[in-house]
Design a protein around this motif. Structure first.
Motif, mmCIF file in Angstrom:
data_model
loop_
_atom_site.group_PDB
_atom_site.id
_atom_site.type_symbol
_atom_site.label_atom_id
_atom_site.label_comp_id
_atom_site.label_asym_id
_atom_site.label_seq_id
_atom_site.Cartn_x
_atom_site.Cartn_y
_atom_site.Cartn_z
ATOM 1 N N ARG A 68 -13.498 9.889 17.653
ATOM 2 C CA ARG A 68 -12.291 9.075 17.463
ATOM 3 C C ARG A 68 -12.250 8.630 16.010
ATOM 4 N NH1 ARG A 68 -8.800 5.969 20.504
ATOM 5 N NH2 ARG A 68 -9.827 6.724 22.400
ATOM 6 N N VAL A 69 -11.053 8.386 15.500
ATOM 7 C CA VAL A 69 -10.886 7.784 14.185
ATOM 8 C C VAL A 69 -10.363 6.365 14.381
ATOM 9 C CG1 VAL A 69 -9.525 7.795 12.056
ATOM 10 C CG2 VAL A 69 -10.533 9.910 12.905
ATOM 11 N N VAL A 70 -11.017 5.405 13.753
ATOM 12 C CA VAL A 70 -10.562 4.015 13.756
ATOM 13 C C VAL A 70 -10.149 3.659 12.332
ATOM 14 C CG1 VAL A 70 -11.247 1.607 14.034
ATOM 15 C CG2 VAL A 70 -12.001 3.320 15.704
ATOM 16 N N VAL A 71 -8.911 3.235 12.174
ATOM 17 C CA VAL A 71 -8.409 2.788 10.875
ATOM 18 C C VAL A 71 -8.288 1.266 10.931
ATOM 19 C CG1 VAL A 71 -6.565 2.925 9.172
ATOM 20 C CG2 VAL A 71 -7.169 4.946 10.524
ATOM 21 N N LEU A 72 -8.998 0.594 10.035
ATOM 22 C CA LEU A 72 -9.022 -0.863 10.021
ATOM 23 C C LEU A 72 -7.862 -1.416 9.185
ATOM 24 C CD1 LEU A 72 -12.864 -1.268 9.531
ATOM 25 C CD2 LEU A 72 -11.583 -1.667 11.649
ATOM 26 N N GLY A 73 -6.675 -0.981 9.546
ATOM 27 C CA GLY A 73 -5.478 -1.521 8.939
ATOM 28 C C GLY A 73 -4.986 -0.777 7.718
ATOM 29 N N ASP A 74 -3.687 -0.958 7.464
ATOM 30 C CA ASP A 74 -2.991 -0.348 6.332
ATOM 31 C C ASP A 74 -3.134 1.169 6.337
ATOM 32 O OD1 ASP A 74 -2.253 -2.896 5.736
ATOM 33 O OD2 ASP A 74 -3.286 -3.011 3.819
ATOM 34 N N LEU A 75 -2.762 1.734 7.466
ATOM 35 C CA LEU A 75 -2.656 3.193 7.549
ATOM 36 C C LEU A 75 -1.601 3.688 6.564
ATOM 37 C CD1 LEU A 75 -3.130 5.966 8.925
ATOM 38 C CD2 LEU A 75 -1.440 5.275 10.647
ATOM 39 N N VAL A 76 -0.521 2.939 6.433
ATOM 40 C CA VAL A 76 0.553 3.289 5.503
ATOM 41 C C VAL A 76 0.588 2.276 4.366
ATOM 42 C CG1 VAL A 76 1.906 4.436 7.276
ATOM 43 C CG2 VAL A 76 2.281 2.001 6.836
ATOM 44 N N HIS A 77 1.315 2.627 3.301
ATOM 45 C CA HIS A 77 1.305 1.760 2.118
ATOM 46 C C HIS A 77 2.472 0.790 2.075
ATOM 47 C CE1 HIS A 77 0.368 0.406 -1.890
ATOM 48 N NE2 HIS A 77 1.617 0.654 -2.259
ATOM 49 N N ARG A 78 3.686 1.295 2.233
ATOM 50 C CA ARG A 78 4.835 0.398 2.127
ATOM 51 C C ARG A 78 4.925 -0.485 3.357
ATOM 52 N NH1 ARG A 78 10.124 3.576 0.805
ATOM 53 N NH2 ARG A 78 9.284 5.018 2.345
ATOM 54 N N ILE A 79 5.300 -1.741 3.147
ATOM 55 C CA ILE A 79 5.374 -2.693 4.253
ATOM 56 C C ILE A 79 6.555 -2.367 5.161
ATOM 57 C CG2 ILE A 79 5.720 -5.138 4.807
ATOM 58 C CD1 ILE A 79 4.119 -5.814 2.294
ATOM 59 N N ALA A 80 7.591 -1.761 4.639
ATOM 60 C CA ALA A 80 8.739 -1.365 5.450
ATOM 61 C C ALA A 80 8.360 -0.224 6.390
ATOM 62 C CB ALA A 80 9.889 -0.947 4.547
ATOM 63 N N GLU A 81 9.226 0.031 7.350
ATOM 64 C CA GLU A 81 9.002 1.121 8.294
ATOM 65 C C GLU A 81 8.788 2.430 7.537
ATOM 66 O OE1 GLU A 81 12.051 3.143 11.247
ATOM 67 O OE2 GLU A 81 11.348 1.201 12.023
ATOM 68 N N PRO A 82 7.717 3.152 7.812
ATOM 69 C CA PRO A 82 7.443 4.374 7.055
ATOM 70 C C PRO A 82 8.490 5.448 7.315
ATOM 71 C CG PRO A 82 5.932 4.175 8.915
ATOM 72 C CD PRO A 82 6.692 2.884 8.826
ATOM 73 N N ASP A 83 8.910 6.122 6.233
ATOM 74 C CA ASP A 83 9.845 7.227 6.376
ATOM 75 C C ASP A 83 9.564 8.239 5.275
ATOM 76 O OD1 ASP A 83 10.853 6.097 4.061
ATOM 77 O OD2 ASP A 83 12.747 5.462 4.932
ATOM 78 N N GLY A 84 10.338 9.297 5.243
ATOM 79 C CA GLY A 84 10.213 10.296 4.193
ATOM 80 C C GLY A 84 8.815 10.877 4.087
#
Length: 256
Positions: A68-84
């Motif tokens: 399993r992979v556990v990500v301890l937060g901030d998988l994405v960078h922008r605080i807004a909904e990820p797109d593009g």
């Protein structure tokens, strides 16, 4: 011989986690799409490292045999909904993990507010104040953790992106990512949660993960004037030790 609950992978900003029924690969602060964010936030133009980030994670999976992979937060960078391109990077990572039959668990961070809407049913999302799996508490660190996460014997977090600035004898310096580990103090958490008599406490060790994304900056834990980001640091960690990702023990972080 018992397996350590959290065992850093030598030379990498990652660790294996013993979750009881599974062995996981833990990372923090993946910050998918950071190059897009830096372009809008700071006007910095950088080629995307999305493919390299994904391959680094997949190579660590192969190296550790984690389930399993556990990500301890901030998988994405922008605080807004990820797109593009940012959403595309996460989607390609999830596709690669699913091809290996490896699920992802995310301890939601302050940048992850829109992840559930964009990737429903593809990521196991933990509550905002973290959770305990086996004997490991999993949090991001941007808010006070809940009592469940704090009941574990080891609490893992990200958010801080700890770094140390090292200076040589002739005045040259370099900055390196670092681990920060040490015993948690109960008092700040009992005060904040209002659970002095109810908080289950097993004298947990706190493990602050270095950022997986090398472009995300961080907190210089040994430089005067730098302040921690987590609301419970440094009060909750009176005697933490700093380590480089190659395993070098630097000693008490306040004295490095």
């Amino acid at each position: 011989m018992d397996r350590p609950a959290v065992e850093p992978v030598p030379g990498a900003p990652a660790a294996t986690l013993d979750l009881g029924t599974e062995r996981a690969l833990g990372v923090a602060d993946y910050h998918a799409g950071i190059e897009i964010g830096l372009r809008y936030e700071r006007g910095v133009e950088l080629d995307s490292n999305a493919d390299a980030r994904r391959e680094r994670l997949l190579s660590l999976l192969d190296r550790t045999g984690a389930e399993r992979v556990v990500v301890l937060g901030d998988l994405v960078h922008r605080i807004a909904e990820p797109d593009g391109a940012e959403a595309d990077e996460v989607r390609e990572l999830l596709d690669a993990l699913e091809a290996r039959d490896v699920p992802m668990t995310l301890a939601r961070g302050n940048h992850d507010g829109g992840v559930a809407d964009v990737f429903p049913d593809r990521i196991d999302l933990l509550p905002p104040d973290g959770a305990r799996i086996g004997d490991v508490g999993l949090i991001h660190g941007h808010t006070w953790p809940g009592a469940e996460a704090l009941s574990a014997s080891t609490v893992c977090m990200g958010h801080e992106h700890p770094q140390v600035r090292l200076t040589d004898a002739v005045g040259g310096s370099r900055v390196e990512r670092a681990w920060l580990r040490g015993p948690l103090r109960r008092a700040p958490f009992a005060d904040a949660l209002g659970e002095e008599g109810l908080l289950e406490w097993n004298d947990p060790e706190l493990v602050v993960f270095p950022a997986f994304n090398e472009r995300s900056g961080g907190t210089w834990i040994n430089v005067d004037g730098q302040s921690f980001l987590a609301p419970f640091l440094p009060d909750g960690l009176a005697s933490g030790q700093a380590y480089l990702t190659d395993g070098t023990r630097l000693g008490p972080y306040r004295e490095v």
